[in-house]
Design a protein around this motif. Structure first.
Motif, PDB file in Angstrom:
ATOM      1  N   THR A 158       5.506   1.913   6.953  1.00 30.96           N
ATOM      2  CA  THR A 158       4.565   1.729   5.845  1.00 30.96           C
ATOM      3  C   THR A 158       3.573   2.880   5.796  1.00 30.96           C
ATOM      4  O   THR A 158       3.001   3.267   6.823  1.00 30.96           O
ATOM      5  CB  THR A 158       3.808   0.398   5.995  1.00 30.96           C
ATOM      6  OG1 THR A 158       4.737  -0.686   5.873  1.00 30.96           O
ATOM      7  CG2 THR A 158       2.720   0.253   4.942  1.00 30.96           C
ATOM      8  N   TYR A 159       3.372   3.421   4.604  1.00 34.42           N
ATOM      9  CA  TYR A 159       2.373   4.465   4.376  1.00 34.42           C
ATOM     10  C   TYR A 159       1.285   3.873   3.498  1.00 34.42           C
ATOM     11  O   TYR A 159       1.577   3.289   2.449  1.00 34.42           O
ATOM     12  CB  TYR A 159       3.012   5.704   3.759  1.00 34.42           C
ATOM     13  CG  TYR A 159       3.942   6.372   4.743  1.00 34.42           C
ATOM     14  CD1 TYR A 159       3.468   7.312   5.646  1.00 34.42           C
ATOM     15  CD2 TYR A 159       5.278   6.001   4.823  1.00 34.42           C
ATOM     16  CE1 TYR A 159       4.301   7.892   6.589  1.00 34.42           C
ATOM     17  CE2 TYR A 159       6.130   6.572   5.768  1.00 34.42           C
ATOM     18  CZ  TYR A 159       5.631   7.512   6.640  1.00 34.42           C
ATOM     19  OH  TYR A 159       6.456   8.072   7.576  1.00 34.42           O
ATOM     20  N   MET A 160       0.051   4.023   3.942  1.00 30.60           N
ATOM     21  CA  MET A 160      -1.037   3.291   3.311  1.00 30.60           C
ATOM     22  C   MET A 160      -2.104   4.246   2.784  1.00 30.60           C
ATOM     23  O   MET A 160      -2.424   5.264   3.417  1.00 30.60           O
ATOM     24  CB  MET A 160      -1.649   2.306   4.306  1.00 30.60           C
ATOM     25  CG  MET A 160      -2.565   1.290   3.676  1.00 30.60           C
ATOM     26  SD  MET A 160      -2.894  -0.105   4.777  1.00 30.60           S
ATOM     27  CE  MET A 160      -3.922  -1.091   3.666  1.00 30.60           C
ATOM     28  N   PHE A 161      -2.660   3.881   1.625  1.00 29.63           N
ATOM     29  CA  PHE A 161      -3.662   4.684   0.932  1.00 29.63           C
ATOM     30  C   PHE A 161      -4.829   3.767   0.584  1.00 29.63           C
ATOM     31  O   PHE A 161      -4.616   2.652   0.107  1.00 29.63           O
ATOM     32  CB  PHE A 161      -3.068   5.289  -0.343  1.00 29.63           C
ATOM     33  CG  PHE A 161      -1.886   6.195  -0.083  1.00 29.63           C
ATOM     34  CD1 PHE A 161      -2.025   7.567  -0.131  1.00 29.63           C
ATOM     35  CD2 PHE A 161      -0.636   5.660   0.229  1.00 29.63           C
ATOM     36  CE1 PHE A 161      -0.950   8.403   0.126  1.00 29.63           C
ATOM     37  CE2 PHE A 161       0.454   6.487   0.488  1.00 29.63           C
ATOM     38  CZ  PHE A 161       0.292   7.861   0.436  1.00 29.63           C
ATOM     39  N   GLY A 162      -6.067   4.242   0.811  1.00 24.57           N
ATOM     40  CA  GLY A 162      -7.194   3.357   0.581  1.00 24.57           C
ATOM     41  C   GLY A 162      -8.435   4.049   0.056  1.00 24.57           C
ATOM     42  O   GLY A 162      -8.579   5.284   0.109  1.00 24.57           O
ATOM     43  N   ALA A 163      -9.342   3.232  -0.450  1.00 27.46           N
ATOM     44  CA  ALA A 163     -10.649   3.678  -0.934  1.00 27.46           C
ATOM     45  C   ALA A 163     -11.595   2.491  -0.801  1.00 27.46           C
ATOM     46  O   ALA A 163     -11.145   1.350  -0.675  1.00 27.46           O
ATOM     47  CB  ALA A 163     -10.572   4.134  -2.386  1.00 27.46           C
ATOM     48  N   HIS A 164     -12.908   2.746  -0.817  1.00 29.20           N
ATOM     49  CA  HIS A 164     -13.820   1.594  -0.780  1.00 29.20           C
ATOM     50  C   HIS A 164     -14.291   1.267  -2.184  1.00 29.20           C
ATOM     51  O   HIS A 164     -14.570   2.152  -3.001  1.00 29.20           O
ATOM     52  CB  HIS A 164     -14.972   1.801   0.203  1.00 29.20           C
ATOM     53  CG  HIS A 164     -16.006   2.823  -0.143  1.00 29.20           C
ATOM     54  ND1 HIS A 164     -17.100   2.548  -0.930  1.00 29.20           N
ATOM     55  CD2 HIS A 164     -16.143   4.123   0.238  1.00 29.20           C
ATOM     56  CE1 HIS A 164     -17.872   3.619  -1.017  1.00 29.20           C
ATOM     57  NE2 HIS A 164     -17.303   4.604  -0.323  1.00 29.20           N
ATOM     58  N   TYR A 194      -2.366   6.470   7.412  1.00 23.51           N
ATOM     59  CA  TYR A 194      -3.331   5.946   6.448  1.00 23.51           C
ATOM     60  C   TYR A 194      -4.220   7.086   5.972  1.00 23.51           C
ATOM     61  O   TYR A 194      -4.777   7.842   6.777  1.00 23.51           O
ATOM     62  CB  TYR A 194      -4.203   4.850   7.069  1.00 23.51           C
ATOM     63  CG  TYR A 194      -5.369   4.473   6.184  1.00 23.51           C
ATOM     64  CD1 TYR A 194      -5.177   3.643   5.087  1.00 23.51           C
ATOM     65  CD2 TYR A 194      -6.654   4.970   6.410  1.00 23.51           C
ATOM     66  CE1 TYR A 194      -6.233   3.314   4.244  1.00 23.51           C
ATOM     67  CE2 TYR A 194      -7.712   4.652   5.576  1.00 23.51           C
ATOM     68  CZ  TYR A 194      -7.497   3.823   4.496  1.00 23.51           C
ATOM     69  OH  TYR A 194      -8.534   3.504   3.649  1.00 23.51           O
ATOM     70  N   GLY A 195      -4.364   7.203   4.662  1.00 21.30           N
ATOM     71  CA  GLY A 195      -5.284   8.185   4.089  1.00 21.30           C
ATOM     72  C   GLY A 195      -6.351   7.474   3.285  1.00 21.30           C
ATOM     73  O   GLY A 195      -6.037   6.612   2.462  1.00 21.30           O
ATOM     74  N   THR A 196      -7.616   7.812   3.540  1.00 21.85           N
ATOM     75  CA  THR A 196      -8.695   7.248   2.736  1.00 21.85           C
ATOM     76  C   THR A 196      -9.223   8.324   1.791  1.00 21.85           C
ATOM     77  O   THR A 196      -9.242   9.518   2.133  1.00 21.85           O
ATOM     78  CB  THR A 196      -9.816   6.675   3.627  1.00 21.85           C
ATOM     79  OG1 THR A 196     -10.397   5.542   2.984  1.00 21.85           O
ATOM     80  CG2 THR A 196     -10.901   7.679   3.945  1.00 21.85           C
ATOM     81  N   PHE A 197      -9.636   7.908   0.602  1.00 20.37           N
ATOM     82  CA  PHE A 197     -10.086   8.826  -0.450  1.00 20.37           C
ATOM     83  C   PHE A 197     -11.488   8.399  -0.860  1.00 20.37           C
ATOM     84  O   PHE A 197     -11.670   7.386  -1.514  1.00 20.37           O
ATOM     85  CB  PHE A 197      -9.091   8.817  -1.609  1.00 20.37           C
ATOM     86  CG  PHE A 197      -7.728   9.276  -1.190  1.00 20.37           C
ATOM     87  CD1 PHE A 197      -7.375  10.619  -1.276  1.00 20.37           C
ATOM     88  CD2 PHE A 197      -6.822   8.388  -0.640  1.00 20.37           C
ATOM     89  CE1 PHE A 197      -6.139  11.061  -0.837  1.00 20.37           C
ATOM     90  CE2 PHE A 197      -5.575   8.821  -0.197  1.00 20.37           C
ATOM     91  CZ  PHE A 197      -5.231  10.160  -0.295  1.00 20.37           C
TER      92      PHE A 197
END
Length: 446
Positions: free
Chosen positions: A91-97, A168-171
């Motif tokens: 699983t490759y995950m991408f996130g932001a708040h 996991y990458g956060t933006f």
């Protein structure tokens, strides 16, 4: 424009229309304006934000989990969206708040990350590619109160679920009006982002600003990156030469202020570039056939890359991997690998065997290395660290290279289709110690 340039990449994904991203930002501004001027966790403005995300994603076909963060103010919601299909063990995950500070609407911080990820997710869904790996998007509550929502999510995962997340990458703040392009990490998401920006001739840097939700994942042993155009730090003259803007001024002059509003505090060029970079990374990491060269198994190949979970699958001399402190303090997390530093004759090793798939375009080994020494010479290598891939010596470091954590990278394309043993060998002489400290390793293919 990024949406045109990305098509120079092999089998590139469809482009993101920045006008749609701006439409999402207008909605976030409306939610803030209608609810006391902000979208802070625990407020009606934040609830409106998470409801909007949920509705858009469910309508597009995502499996949406609305997770109540009981440690957040007002029991706010995390929104987690899984696109059906692909190997969930990869699983490759991408996130932001999804929250703002109470001082303002939070349009760059972090409406920009929220909106670009939403639109990237919607474009992926509309094109419905065949999935090889699994993609997941997350929007976190409580970031402005101390990464609370993302910590709550990570703590809710089983060990197997954490292991399944390969990167996991956060933006967070990707449209700063005086910003740059910062990709900070060595995980597979960061590799793909750099690949995209290289394709449109936009240079990137790593950043010393912190912190965001990537920390919650990294501290759990998940390879992670933070991706941003910068916050309160000031732009240098060298960065102006790269990206334009004004030297000596903050990347975002409205950071954590009421003026972080739409449209005045958004750099539309950055917004469009990052939206397309995000989709490129998500698409090429999970569809299997869309990456340059048809790389069928992209991503991070090292196990336990930050040394956070005991020693396996590393093989190391006794005491090398651990919760070290002082001169051997980890770069991130709580553990690292510390070779030598004994002040006496010693040889210590650290190694891991890795199977590299054939057919990929890039094979990059990277790690952060800190060297501290009591040697006073400026000309003689008394203590050495040799870095090898198989029988090939990639580089030899010594007491002459003393310095803070520095990112080191090597091209391992010559080992495509092979199983290769990566090995670090530290050799110290009989007096005056030298420490070689390694952290945040990665061997990423794409």
């Amino acid at each position: 424009m990024a949406s045109t340039s990305v098509r120079t990449l092999s089998a590139a994904p469809p482009a993101v229309n920045v006008a749609n991203v701006n439409a999402h930002l207008q909605q976030l501004q409306t939610f803030a304006s209608s609810n006391g001027g902000n979208r802070a966790t625990g407020t009606a403005g934040h609830t409106a934000t998470t409801t909007y995300l949920q509705q858009k994603l469910q309508a597009a076909g995502y499996t949406v989990t609305v997770q109540t963060c009981t440690t957040c103010s007002g029991s706010a919601k995390n929104i987690i969206a899984d696109w059906p299909g692909g190997d969930t063990s990869n699983t490759y995950m991408f996130g932001a708040h999804s929250d703002s500070v109470s001082a303002g609407p939070g349009i760059n911080d972090d409406g920009s990350g929220t909106a670009t990820l939403l639109e990237a997710a919607l474009v992926l869904a509309a094109n419905n590619p065949a999935m090889t790996n699994h993609v997941r998007f997350g929007w976190w509550a409580g970031e402005e109160q101390g990464l609370i929502g993302s910590k709550f999510y990570v703590n809710s995962l089983t060990t197997a679920q954490r292991t399944a997340i390969k990167a996991y990458g956060t933006f967070d703040m990707i449209a700063s009006t005086n910003g740059g392009y910062f990709v900070t990490g060595t995980d597979a998401v960061a590799v793909k982002l750099r690949e995209y920006f290289t394709s449109i001739n936009v240079p990137t840097e790593t950043s010393t600003e912190c912190c965001s939700d990537d920390g919650s994942f990294r501290n759990a042993g998940i390879p992670s990156s933070i991706n941003s155009t910068g916050a309160s730090y000031k732009k240098t003259s060298a960065q102006v030469a790269k990206w334009g803007g004004t030297a000596g001024q903050a990347y975002d002059p409205c950071y954590h202020k009421a003026c972080d509003s739409y449209p005045s505090n958004i750099n539309s060029t950055s917004l469009g570039r990052w939206a397309n970079a995000e989709l490129y990374a998500a698409w090429t990491l999970t569809t299997g056939t869309a990456g340059p060269g048809g790389c069928a198994s992209p991503g991070q190949k090292l196990g336990n890359p930050g040394f956070e979970t005991a020693t396996t699958p590393w093989t190391a001399s006794t005491g090398v991997i651990g919760a070290n402190t002082g001169e051997a303090s980890p770069r991130t997390g709580t553990r690292d690998a510390w070779l030598n530093g004994n002040g006496s004759t010693s040889t210590e090793t650290l190694s891991q065997s890795v199977a590299l798939p054939a057919g990929c375009s890039t094979y990059t080994l990277s790690f952060y290395l800190k060297i501290s020494t009591a040697e006073t010479t400026t000309s003689t290598q008394y203590d050495k660290l040799t870095v090898q891939a198989g029988s090939t010596t990639l580089q030899v470091f010594s007491n002459l290279n003393a310095g803070a954590y520095t990112l080191r990278s090597y091209n391992l394309a010559a080992f495509a289709g092979q199983t290769v043993t990566l090995k670090f060998t530290g050799v110290e002489d009989s007096s005056l110690k030298t420490s070689f400290v390694i952290d945040d390793t990665a061997l990423t293919v794409s």
